[in-house]
Every structure is written in C-alpha cells, then in structure tokens.
Design a protein around this motif. Structure first.
Motif, mmCIF file in Angstrom:
data_model
loop_
_atom_site.group_PDB
_atom_site.id
_atom_site.type_symbol
_atom_site.label_atom_id
_atom_site.label_comp_id
_atom_site.label_asym_id
_atom_site.label_seq_id
_atom_site.Cartn_x
_atom_site.Cartn_y
_atom_site.Cartn_z
ATOM 1 N N ALA A 1 -5.592 7.726 -8.000
ATOM 2 C CA ALA A 1 -6.634 7.568 -6.910
ATOM 3 C C ALA A 1 -7.263 6.301 -6.957
ATOM 4 C CB ALA A 1 -7.638 8.401 -7.474
ATOM 5 N N ALA A 2 -6.465 5.276 -7.596
ATOM 6 C CA ALA A 2 -6.797 3.816 -7.208
ATOM 7 C C ALA A 2 -6.624 3.235 -5.975
ATOM 8 C CB ALA A 2 -6.323 2.994 -8.332
ATOM 9 N N CYS A 3 -7.191 2.214 -5.685
ATOM 10 C CA CYS A 3 -6.947 1.413 -4.166
ATOM 11 C C CYS A 3 -5.505 1.272 -4.188
ATOM 12 C CB CYS A 3 -7.780 0.155 -4.452
ATOM 13 S SG CYS A 3 -7.640 -0.805 -2.827
ATOM 14 N N GLY A 4 -5.100 1.775 -2.823
ATOM 15 C CA GLY A 4 -3.582 1.674 -2.416
ATOM 16 C C GLY A 4 -2.606 2.765 -2.767
ATOM 17 N N GLN A 5 -3.060 3.677 -3.831
ATOM 18 C CA GLN A 5 -2.477 4.498 -4.119
ATOM 19 C C GLN A 5 -2.335 6.011 -3.446
ATOM 20 O OE1 GLN A 5 -3.723 4.566 -8.414
ATOM 21 N NE2 GLN A 5 -1.681 3.593 -8.908
ATOM 22 N N PHE B 1 -3.663 -5.297 -8.463
ATOM 23 C CA PHE B 1 -2.631 -4.468 -7.618
ATOM 24 C C PHE B 1 -2.426 -3.434 -8.471
ATOM 25 C CE2 PHE B 1 1.742 -3.197 -6.959
ATOM 26 C CZ PHE B 1 1.923 -2.630 -5.706
ATOM 27 N N ASN B 2 -2.551 -2.186 -7.921
ATOM 28 C CA ASN B 2 -2.250 -0.828 -8.391
ATOM 29 C C ASN B 2 -0.736 -0.181 -8.263
ATOM 30 O OD1 ASN B 2 -4.962 -0.215 -9.734
ATOM 31 N ND2 ASN B 2 -5.581 -0.091 -7.288
ATOM 32 N N PRO B 3 -0.019 -0.276 -9.324
ATOM 33 C CA PRO B 3 1.330 -0.001 -9.081
ATOM 34 C C PRO B 3 1.646 1.611 -8.565
ATOM 35 C CG PRO B 3 1.009 0.002 -11.378
ATOM 36 C CD PRO B 3 -0.403 -0.423 -10.588
ATOM 37 N N TRP B 4 2.635 1.666 -7.711
ATOM 38 C CA TRP B 4 3.114 2.955 -7.332
ATOM 39 C C TRP B 4 4.651 2.852 -7.473
ATOM 40 C CZ3 TRP B 4 5.463 2.071 -2.687
ATOM 41 C CH2 TRP B 4 5.353 0.841 -2.056
ATOM 42 N N PRO B 5 5.218 4.089 -7.508
ATOM 43 C CA PRO B 5 6.727 4.276 -7.601
ATOM 44 C C PRO B 5 7.455 3.463 -6.408
ATOM 45 C CG PRO B 5 5.761 6.397 -8.046
ATOM 46 C CD PRO B 5 4.624 5.556 -7.662
ATOM 47 N N CYS C 1 0.897 -1.119 0.045
ATOM 48 C CA CYS C 1 0.033 -0.120 -0.110
ATOM 49 C C CYS C 1 0.902 1.262 -0.040
ATOM 50 C CB CYS C 1 -0.856 -0.026 1.186
ATOM 51 S SG CYS C 1 -1.905 1.473 1.329
ATOM 52 N N HIS C 2 0.601 2.205 -1.133
ATOM 53 C CA HIS C 2 1.301 3.455 -1.114
ATOM 54 C C HIS C 2 1.270 4.176 0.148
ATOM 55 C CE1 HIS C 2 2.720 6.933 -3.713
ATOM 56 N NE2 HIS C 2 3.521 6.545 -3.074
ATOM 57 N N THR C 3 -0.086 4.299 0.773
ATOM 58 C CA THR C 3 -0.345 5.236 1.915
ATOM 59 C C THR C 3 0.521 4.571 3.182
ATOM 60 O OG1 THR C 3 -2.500 5.525 1.238
ATOM 61 C CG2 THR C 3 -1.834 6.201 3.410
ATOM 62 N N GLY C 4 0.842 3.293 3.065
ATOM 63 C CA GLY C 4 1.678 2.688 4.187
ATOM 64 C C GLY C 4 2.997 3.290 4.183
ATOM 65 N N SER D 1 7.287 0.552 -5.457
ATOM 66 C CA SER D 1 6.942 -0.894 -5.043
ATOM 67 C C SER D 1 7.497 -2.101 -5.503
ATOM 68 C CB SER D 1 5.213 -0.876 -5.475
ATOM 69 O OG SER D 1 4.820 -2.251 -5.120
ATOM 70 N N GLU D 2 7.598 -3.203 -4.695
ATOM 71 C CA GLU D 2 8.217 -4.222 -4.868
ATOM 72 C C GLU D 2 7.485 -5.399 -5.581
ATOM 73 O OE1 GLU D 2 9.035 -6.774 -1.213
ATOM 74 O OE2 GLU D 2 8.883 -4.949 -0.582
ATOM 75 N N TYR D 3 6.077 -5.030 -5.647
ATOM 76 C CA TYR D 3 5.166 -6.099 -6.202
ATOM 77 C C TYR D 3 4.694 -5.497 -7.567
ATOM 78 C CZ TYR D 3 4.762 -7.395 -1.268
ATOM 79 O OH TYR D 3 5.055 -7.409 -0.145
ATOM 80 N N LYS D 4 4.194 -6.915 -8.265
ATOM 81 C CA LYS D 4 3.528 -6.662 -9.711
ATOM 82 C C LYS D 4 2.351 -7.263 -9.401
ATOM 83 C CE LYS D 4 8.026 -7.236 -12.240
ATOM 84 N NZ LYS D 4 8.694 -7.768 -13.001
#
Length: 399
Positions: free
Chosen positions: A375-379, A333-337, A146-149, A339-342
């Motif tokens: 604005a997507a989930c987790g971003q 999963f919504n990618p963000w700068p 999660c980006h917010t995390g 992130s280690e996940y795909k």
C-alpha cells in the motif's frame, strides 16, 4: 453548496449502477435533473436535493429507506429509480502500522461491459488521517519506477466513483455521525478520522480533469463533506495545461511528481516530460494561485540508488526551485516485483536531505507506510489486473 457548471445527469457520472441512476457524484444541477426526471415537482426540487445532499455527504446514508425526513412515497420512488449504493469491497487489508487498503469493485460502465477494480489507501497519524484516492483504473503514463505504471489504462473513474472511495473509507472507519468505531482502529486522536485527501492513488488525476474537479468541488462543499482546500492535495506528473486549470477552477494544494533535475533523466523516469519538459512545468508552478511561504507546492522526489540521489542532484534541485515556495518530500523507493530500481541507502538519503535543509527547504523523508500490504507510494496496482495476468498464464500453460 456546490452547484457546479455542468449537469451531471446525462452520461458519465452514473456508473456505479447500470440499472439505476447513481446520485453520488452528481452536482446540484445534475441532482435536480434526476429528481425532475422521476417526477418531483419543480417547486420541491431545491428542498429535496438539499435533503438528499445532506443524507449522502453529512450523514453518510446509503439506504433511501432511512432518509426519514423524505415522504414514504418519495423514498419508494428513489429506491426504484436511483442509487446511493457503495461499490463492493472486494478485500480490506490492514497493515501492522494501521494503514488500510481497500480493493473496490465498480459496476460496468455500459451494458455488457466489465466491472473494474481500484485500490484506495488510508494512512493514520496522530494528528491526521490521510486518504489516498485513485482517479483512473490503471494509468497511461508508464513512469518506470511506479508499479501502477506497469498496468494498462482501462478507463477514467467518474466523479461518483472518486467520491465513493471517500464514503467507503468513512463508513469502514465509522467516521459519520452516530457510527461507533472499532476500538482497535488506528486513527487521529481528535477530529475526523479522514481529515485529508490526497489524489495520489492509481492514475493521473489531470488526465481525468472534469471528473476529478467535480468530485473535489463536492468534497469541498461546506454543506457536505466540508473539507478545506488546505486539506486536499492533488498530485500530478506534470500535465501542464491542466495545472493552470486546477489552480483557477479547484484551488486545492498541488504536488508535483518530479524525481529528476534534468530533462534527460526525467524523460526516462516520467515519460510525460517529453511532452511537457521541466521548464514548462516550473513556469506553471510559479504562477499557481495562492502559492506562498505558508502555502507551498510539494515536490515529490523518489530516491533511486545511483540514479538521482547524488549531491549534484541535490544542488540541481535547490537551483531549480529557487523561485518557487517549495516543500520537497523525499520518498524512499518502495520495491515491487520486477522493478529494475533499488532504494537509495539511508546514508545517501540523509545526506541529500541535509543538503536541502541547509539551503532552506523543508524536506522530510517520508516514512514508508503499509509496505507489508503493498500500500506504499508507487505500489498500487489493482488485483483485477494481477488476476487477469494469472488467468492468461494458466490458459497459455494449458494449450
């Protein structure tokens, strides 16, 4: 009309204005206390607070001068001592799919303090308009996907700041009586433009329980914003003791940010699992009031490539939830700068969903919305945090 159990006048609900008492977010007892404090006679308190309640939440008025069924003297007194101001809209972004994201700035919570910023997202569909509301500035849970995390926890939002997000969205969408909407606005075909609330924005709602509770009880009040309990969903990463309280004291829909079928993996993805492991979480869900086949608990499951997306994981999910009336939201999963996940491939997601459907679970794959505006989930991550980091890097480079 909601009266609440705790007066809201002393202390934590009055942060949108440091010089005046903010009325948004006060329960009726707290609102009465404020009116009494500014000199309104006791015999008028009940009537005046009902009038103010209607102006704030039914008509969406943000200027005392326009509250014409109040006397001119009372309007002047309220203007001097109180506020129903909205937070500052720093930016509004509109996605290609109609999703809107607002960056809102709230005043300091104490003299000499700093203003804070949060993000709020509106997701329009043909049959509903869902507002994703934040409960904290930042987050303390550090969920790794999660980006917010990745943003440090700053502070809880007050009940007024939580409700203000709903009021701002309804203002911008012309969703109060007498307002005229921009014809280009994408919104439900009928009814309220903001018809649903999800506590799925920045922060963990159940780590800010009292303020979230007060805000949602006001949102549920039939004489105010008048949302039904079926139209509000609270999402939690698993603060188990507060799940019991949510069912007993608020009674809105429950969503669980699950994402794994065993403690070993969930400890990594959702670290609060180390304190409240899956068995404790599921026990709280089993006894959540009102849960039935017509009112199911939603389990959110983000699809991470090679991490939690195998058929073995799907089988584990079916077995895990067999005693709980459930709906499973599969979230690409919504990618963000950084992130280690795909995101899992569409083929894997479809196979996973097909297995769940075959075993009787409603398991829609959530269509990503607002990805082009983050604005997507987790971003979600407040621009103030991004700007603070940018300034820090500039200062380091200049040394």
């Amino acid at each position: 009309m909601f009266s609440g159990s705790q007066p809201g006048f002393e202390g934590h609900n009055c942060r949108m204005s440091t010089s005046k008492t903010q009325l948004i977010g006060l329960d009726l007892a707290g609102l009465g206390d404020v009116l009494r404090e500014i000199g309104i006679p006791d015999k008028q308190i009940s009537m005046r607070r009902s009038q103010l309640w209607n102006w704030m939440y039914v008509r969406g008025e943000s200027d005392f001068a326009n509250m014409l069924n109040l006397s001119k003297d009372l309007r002047a007194t309220l203007s001097k001592h109180c506020s129903v101001d909205r937070p500052e809209i720093v930016t509004e972004q509109i996605s290609r799919d109609g999703t809107r994201k607002w960056l809102l700035r709230f005043a300091p919570d104490s003299p000499g303090g700093q203003s804070v910023e949060v993000e709020t997202v509106y997701i329009p569909e043909s049959d509903r308009g869902t507002l994703c509301v934040s409960s904290q500035v930042g987050c303390s849970l550090t969920c790794t996907f999660c980006h917010t995390g990745t943003q440090k926890m700053v502070r809880n939002l007050t009940s007024g700041e939580i409700l203000a997000q709903v009021l701002v969205a309804r203002d911008c969408l012309a969703d109060f009586p007498g307002q005229v909407a921009d014809p280009a606005t994408i919104a439900p075909r009928e009814g309220k433009k903001v018809s649903n609330i999800v506590m799925m924005g920045m922060g963990e709602p159940l780590l800010n329980f009292e303020n979230v509770k007060q805000a949602l009880l006001i949102a549920l009040d039939d004489d105010g914003l008048a949302f039904s309990r079926r139209r509000i969903t609270l999402s939690t990463s698993g603060v188990v003791p507060a799940i019991y309280r949510t069912g007993e004291e608020i009674g809105v829909g429950l969503a669980i940010s699950l994402h794994a079928v065993n403690d070993e993996l969930r400890d990594v993805l959702v670290p609060i699992n180390r304190k409240y492991p899956i068995a404790q979480l599921l026990k709280a869900c089993e006894v959540y009031p009102g849960v039935s086949n017509t009112r199911r608990i939603t389990f959110e499951y983000v699809m991470l490539d090679g991490v939690n997306d195998s058929l073995a994981d799907a089988r584990g999910l079916v077995e895990m939830l067999r005693e709980i009336p459930s709906k499973i939201n599969l979230i690409p999963f919504n990618p963000w700068p950084g992130s280690e996940y795909k995101c899992s491939s569409r083929k894997k997601i479809d196979r996973f969903a097909s297995y769940l459907n075959k075993h009787g679970y409603v398991s829609p794959v959530r269509t990503p919305r607002g990805q082009d505006i983050m604005a997507a989930c987790g971003q979600l991550k407040s621009a103030s945090e991004k700007e603070s980091k940018r300034k820090s890097l500039v200062e380091i480079d200049s040394q």
